[in-house]
Design a protein around this motif. Sequence first.
Motif, PDB file in Angstrom:
ATOM      1  N   ALA A 353       0.700  -1.045  -0.057  1.00  0.00           N
ATOM      2  CA  ALA A 353       0.043  -0.008  -0.079  1.00  0.00           C
ATOM      3  C   ALA A 353       0.775   1.314   0.063  1.00  0.00           C
ATOM      4  N   ARG A 355       3.495   1.774  -1.507  1.00  0.00           N
ATOM      5  CA  ARG A 355       4.137   1.773  -2.820  1.00  0.00           C
ATOM      6  C   ARG A 355       3.403   2.810  -3.717  1.00  0.00           C
ATOM      7  N   ARG A 356       1.987   2.950  -3.476  1.00  0.00           N
ATOM      8  CA  ARG A 356       1.121   3.810  -4.352  1.00  0.00           C
ATOM      9  C   ARG A 356       1.428   5.099  -4.364  1.00  0.00           C
ATOM     10  N   LYS A 357       1.805   5.742  -3.064  1.00  0.00           N
ATOM     11  CA  LYS A 357       2.348   7.037  -3.009  1.00  0.00           C
ATOM     12  C   LYS A 357       3.464   7.105  -2.481  1.00  0.00           C
TER      13      LYS A 357
END
Length: 422
Positions: A353, A355-357
């Motif tokens: 999660a 790594r999404r932002k």
Amino acid sequence: MEHITLLIGIVIVTALVFDFTNGFHDTANAMATTISTGALRPKTAVAMSAGLNLVGAFLSVEVAKTISGGIIDESAGIRPEVIFAGLVGAIVWNLLTWLAGLPSSSSHALFGGLIGATLVSVGTGGVHGEAVVMKVLIPAVAAPFVAGLAAMAATRLTYRLARGRAEADTAKGYRAGQIASAALVSLAHGTNDAQKTMGVITLALITGGVVAPHSDPPMWVIASAGLAIALGTYLGGWRIIRTMGKGITDIQPPQGFAAQTGAAATILASSHLGFALSTTQVCSGSVMGSGLGRKGGVVRWSTAGRMVVAWGLTLPAAGLVSAGAAYLADQGSWGVATVAVLALAICGGIWAASRRKPVDHTNVNEGPAVEPAGVVTTALQTVAPPPAGPVPAHTEPHAQAHAETAAEPRTTPAHQPATASS
């Protein structure tokens, strides 16, 4: 070490993983203000902090003794499974708050995890309630206020001493002061937080009969805990660094110097007394205090409020996770294996999660959106308005626009006749 069983070995590895998460979770405590003001480059800052964390781990064992023989009764039938479950709860909570960018307390996550697991497996007799109140809860409430007041007073004194001097003349001195105070906080963090993992590993060794009760941590335990927290610190918890450096208030170099100095003094004093203090709460309180100490400073109370809520939830939340883990671990080898698999799955999901932002050293100084001044900030600015004069480059955009508007010369409207001069 030849008598260490597989389960104790698993506990030791898990404790070092927690120590690693403690390092990157708490890097912001020492380096957030130094990075946000540009006193040090991000990678240089975390490298310096990591080295000093390692040095600090060798300076004292008082906090480690508080963990291994103070909060938990090592003679009440505590088994390695209990410690393993407590560590799992602490690691999961650390990663959840890291994902949210909230500087919650790794220390309280550990305490909550150990207490929750012990209550399920042993009962209330396994927890020293008086030690929890005196050495955990009271310092948790008092530390942010003490550090905040110290930082606010230091900030006001710093600005008073530099009054009338050009910013360019004092910039170099403040930069050096920030680096020195950040180094002191890093050293203090090593003396306090690395010892908590030492205490947990020592407790596991005692419950397994490897070392005698009330023993000091062996040297290999001290070294491994110091290396684990240093490695975590070097990798940098950039999400929390952004919150501490940009999300609470806009830090100027004099404020950063005052906040870090006050925090270091508080942490070092608590380590000497054996208080397992939360460095996160101390440093967050110092940053808020420095924001209140500067005339015209704005504290983003919505961010501060979310942090306080996370602080309050840390002990019970980590305790609940660890209680469930302890219940499973008590079922035998399959229970321990199930806890390990579930923990790995949860941690992997949190990492995916994140790594999404992604947040790293390249975008850590991208601050949040401007928050409107609330009732508290407005009242404080009424009593202590912003200083007169040119608006600094770091001033909020709406304040900059207001200053530019106020500076524009007044012109006479075309339809209004000019007044004759006398």
